[in-house]
Design a protein around this motif. Sequence first.
Motif, PDB file in Angstrom:
ATOM      1  N   VAL A 195       1.120  -1.012  -0.205  1.00  8.74           N
ATOM      2  CA  VAL A 195      -0.038  -0.084   0.216  1.00  8.74           C
ATOM      3  C   VAL A 195       1.014   1.212   0.351  1.00  8.74           C
ATOM      4  O   VAL A 195       1.411   1.782   0.985  1.00  8.74           O
ATOM      5  CB  VAL A 195      -1.153   0.031   1.128  1.00  8.74           C
ATOM      6  N   SER A 196       0.715   2.364  -0.774  1.00 11.48           N
ATOM      7  CA  SER A 196       1.653   3.296  -0.756  1.00 11.48           C
ATOM      8  C   SER A 196       0.853   4.207   0.601  1.00 11.48           C
ATOM      9  O   SER A 196       0.520   4.058   0.935  1.00 11.48           O
ATOM     10  CB  SER A 196       0.097   4.628  -2.358  1.00 11.48           C
ATOM     11  N   ASN A 197       2.194   4.843   0.597  1.00 10.54           N
ATOM     12  CA  ASN A 197       1.411   5.414   1.326  1.00 10.54           C
ATOM     13  C   ASN A 197       0.936   6.713   1.633  1.00 10.54           C
ATOM     14  O   ASN A 197       0.033   7.085   3.229  1.00 10.54           O
ATOM     15  CB  ASN A 197       3.246   6.956   2.041  1.00 10.54           C
ATOM     16  N   THR A 198       0.255   7.656   0.410  1.00 11.10           N
ATOM     17  CA  THR A 198      -0.479   8.125   0.611  1.00 11.10           C
ATOM     18  C   THR A 198      -2.038   7.714   0.945  1.00 11.10           C
ATOM     19  O   THR A 198      -2.794   8.058   1.424  1.00 11.10           O
ATOM     20  CB  THR A 198      -0.393   8.656  -1.098  1.00 11.10           C
ATOM     21  N   VAL A 199      -2.435   6.523   0.004  1.00 12.02           N
ATOM     22  CA  VAL A 199      -3.204   5.270   0.248  1.00 12.02           C
ATOM     23  C   VAL A 199      -3.394   4.894   1.933  1.00 12.02           C
ATOM     24  O   VAL A 199      -4.548   5.302   2.571  1.00 12.02           O
ATOM     25  CB  VAL A 199      -3.346   4.191  -0.456  1.00 12.02           C
ATOM     26  N   LEU A 200      -2.424   4.690   2.590  1.00 15.80           N
ATOM     27  CA  LEU A 200      -2.136   4.300   3.870  1.00 15.80           C
ATOM     28  C   LEU A 200      -2.537   5.926   5.142  1.00 15.80           C
ATOM     29  O   LEU A 200      -3.583   5.836   5.777  1.00 15.80           O
ATOM     30  CB  LEU A 200      -0.977   4.194   4.878  1.00 15.80           C
ATOM     31  N   GLY A 201      -2.189   7.363   5.027  1.00 15.75           N
ATOM     32  CA  GLY A 201      -2.449   7.945   4.874  1.00 15.75           C
ATOM     33  C   GLY A 201      -3.941   8.423   4.867  1.00 15.75           C
ATOM     34  O   GLY A 201      -4.395   8.751   5.858  1.00 15.75           O
ATOM     35  N   LEU A 202      -4.424   8.367   4.114  1.00 15.53           N
ATOM     36  CA  LEU A 202      -5.680   8.677   3.154  1.00 15.53           C
ATOM     37  C   LEU A 202      -6.012   7.591   3.920  1.00 15.53           C
ATOM     38  O   LEU A 202      -7.936   7.762   5.654  1.00 15.53           O
ATOM     39  CB  LEU A 202      -6.509   8.057   1.631  1.00 15.53           C
ATOM     40  N   ILE A 203      -6.351   6.543   4.638  1.00 17.73           N
ATOM     41  CA  ILE A 203      -7.005   5.050   5.261  1.00 17.73           C
ATOM     42  C   ILE A 203      -7.048   6.124   7.002  1.00 17.73           C
ATOM     43  O   ILE A 203      -7.778   6.107   7.811  1.00 17.73           O
ATOM     44  CB  ILE A 203      -6.603   3.785   5.144  1.00 17.73           C
ATOM     45  N   VAL A 204      -6.099   6.060   7.434  1.00 16.13           N
ATOM     46  CA  VAL A 204      -5.857   6.839   9.064  1.00 16.13           C
ATOM     47  C   VAL A 204      -6.208   7.882   8.851  1.00 16.13           C
ATOM     48  O   VAL A 204      -7.666   8.104  10.187  1.00 16.13           O
ATOM     49  CB  VAL A 204      -4.705   7.032   8.602  1.00 16.13           C
ATOM     50  N   GLY A 205      -6.642   8.466   8.059  1.00 10.11           N
ATOM     51  CA  GLY A 205      -7.639  10.230   8.243  1.00 10.11           C
ATOM     52  C   GLY A 205      -8.878   9.829   8.358  1.00 10.11           C
ATOM     53  O   GLY A 205      -9.343  10.273   8.846  1.00 10.11           O
ATOM     54  N   LEU A 206      -9.363   8.578   7.429  1.00 16.82           N
ATOM     55  CA  LEU A 206     -10.499   9.081   7.639  1.00 16.82           C
ATOM     56  C   LEU A 206     -10.696   7.475   8.812  1.00 16.82           C
ATOM     57  O   LEU A 206     -11.922   8.491   9.427  1.00 16.82           O
ATOM     58  CB  LEU A 206     -11.025   7.615   6.237  1.00 16.82           C
ATOM     59  N   VAL A 207     -10.738   6.852   9.340  1.00 14.05           N
ATOM     60  CA  VAL A 207     -10.621   6.157  10.516  1.00 14.05           C
ATOM     61  C   VAL A 207     -10.746   7.192  12.065  1.00 14.05           C
ATOM     62  O   VAL A 207     -11.401   7.168  12.586  1.00 14.05           O
ATOM     63  CB  VAL A 207      -9.536   5.325  10.462  1.00 14.05           C
ATOM     64  N   LEU A 208      -9.788   8.357  11.838  1.00 10.72           N
ATOM     65  CA  LEU A 208      -9.500   9.243  12.621  1.00 10.72           C
ATOM     66  C   LEU A 208     -10.692   9.790  12.586  1.00 10.72           C
ATOM     67  O   LEU A 208     -11.384  10.517  13.903  1.00 10.72           O
ATOM     68  CB  LEU A 208      -8.474   9.974  12.189  1.00 10.72           C
ATOM     69  N   GLY A 209     -11.187  10.772  11.360  1.00 12.08           N
ATOM     70  CA  GLY A 209     -12.472  11.218  11.283  1.00 12.08           C
ATOM     71  C   GLY A 209     -13.820  10.465  11.003  1.00 12.08           C
ATOM     72  O   GLY A 209     -14.577  11.200  12.296  1.00 12.08           O
ATOM     73  N   LEU A 210     -13.562   9.493  11.404  1.00 12.92           N
ATOM     74  CA  LEU A 210     -14.829   8.449  11.773  1.00 12.92           C
ATOM     75  C   LEU A 210     -14.779   8.585  12.935  1.00 12.92           C
ATOM     76  O   LEU A 210     -15.858   9.236  13.757  1.00 12.92           O
ATOM     77  CB  LEU A 210     -15.047   6.854  11.328  1.00 12.92           C
ATOM     78  N   ALA A 211     -14.280   8.574  13.448  1.00 10.92           N
ATOM     79  CA  ALA A 211     -13.765   8.032  15.322  1.00 10.92           C
ATOM     80  C   ALA A 211     -14.020   9.092  16.377  1.00 10.92           C
ATOM     81  O   ALA A 211     -15.206   9.521  16.655  1.00 10.92           O
ATOM     82  CB  ALA A 211     -12.241   7.324  16.226  1.00 10.92           C
ATOM     83  N   GLY A 212     -13.414  10.337  15.184  1.00  8.32           N
ATOM     84  CA  GLY A 212     -14.106  12.236  15.637  1.00  8.32           C
ATOM     85  C   GLY A 212     -14.942  11.977  16.040  1.00  8.32           C
ATOM     86  O   GLY A 212     -15.889  12.694  16.315  1.00  8.32           O
ATOM     87  N   ALA A 213     -16.173  11.887  14.457  1.00  3.18           N
ATOM     88  CA  ALA A 213     -17.656  12.508  14.214  1.00  3.18           C
ATOM     89  C   ALA A 213     -18.746  11.652  14.708  1.00  3.18           C
ATOM     90  O   ALA A 213     -19.548  11.607  15.545  1.00  3.18           O
ATOM     91  CB  ALA A 213     -17.339  11.839  12.833  1.00  3.18           C
ATOM     92  N   PHE A 214     -18.262   9.775  15.374  1.00  2.00           N
ATOM     93  CA  PHE A 214     -19.691   9.780  15.268  1.00  2.00           C
ATOM     94  C   PHE A 214     -18.664   9.383  17.236  1.00  2.00           C
ATOM     95  O   PHE A 214     -19.926   8.299  17.900  1.00  2.00           O
ATOM     96  CB  PHE A 214     -19.472   8.294  15.130  1.00  2.00           C
ATOM     97  N   GLY A 215     -17.342   8.974  17.694  1.00  4.45           N
ATOM     98  CA  GLY A 215     -17.288   8.938  19.164  1.00  4.45           C
ATOM     99  C   GLY A 215     -16.535  10.354  19.918  1.00  4.45           C
ATOM    100  O   GLY A 215     -16.363   9.739  21.001  1.00  4.45           O
ATOM    101  N   GLY A 216     -16.447  11.118  19.314  1.00  2.00           N
ATOM    102  CA  GLY A 216     -15.830  12.203  19.991  1.00  2.00           C
ATOM    103  C   GLY A 216     -14.632  12.034  20.216  1.00  2.00           C
ATOM    104  O   GLY A 216     -14.005  11.572  19.263  1.00  2.00           O
ATOM    105  N   PHE A 217     -14.698  13.439  21.522  1.00  2.00           N
ATOM    106  CA  PHE A 217     -12.594  13.431  21.379  1.00  2.00           C
ATOM    107  C   PHE A 217     -12.125  12.259  21.587  1.00  2.00           C
ATOM    108  O   PHE A 217     -10.837  12.368  21.777  1.00  2.00           O
ATOM    109  CB  PHE A 217     -13.012  15.037  22.095  1.00  2.00           C
ATOM    110  N   GLY A 218     -12.794  11.701  22.782  1.00  2.00           N
ATOM    111  CA  GLY A 218     -12.019  10.277  23.262  1.00  2.00           C
ATOM    112  C   GLY A 218     -11.167   8.842  22.780  1.00  2.00           C
ATOM    113  O   GLY A 218     -10.950   9.405  22.453  1.00  2.00           O
ATOM    114  N   ALA A 219     -12.596   9.081  21.737  1.00  4.68           N
ATOM    115  CA  ALA A 219     -12.194   7.790  20.671  1.00  4.68           C
ATOM    116  C   ALA A 219     -11.300   8.091  19.943  1.00  4.68           C
ATOM    117  O   ALA A 219     -10.876   7.247  19.536  1.00  4.68           O
ATOM    118  CB  ALA A 219     -13.704   7.856  19.528  1.00  4.68           C
TER     119      ALA A 219
END
Length: 73
Positions: free
Chosen positions: A8-32
């Motif tokens: 997996v390229s670094n760009t795709v990996l960074g995108l996936i990490v950003g999406l996961v962190l964004g979803l955790a923040g949106a649905f679970g709040g700052f603690g998640a």
Amino acid sequence: MELIDMRVSNTVLGLIVGLVLGLAGAFGGFGAFLLVLVLGVVGLLVGRYLDGQLDLDGLTGRGRSGDRPSPRF
């Protein structure tokens, strides 16, 4: 049977990490968000160690620093 190259390229990996962190923040709040971030960093460090890209000898006191070049991050 051929093996498929699954790198997996670094760009795709960074995108996936950003999406996961964004979803955790949106649905679970700052603690998640913080929990996912900390666990991601731990996973990164374990992965780099297992790949041989992270040298922990300096932290454990084994070996001398002049024996080998410092690791490149």
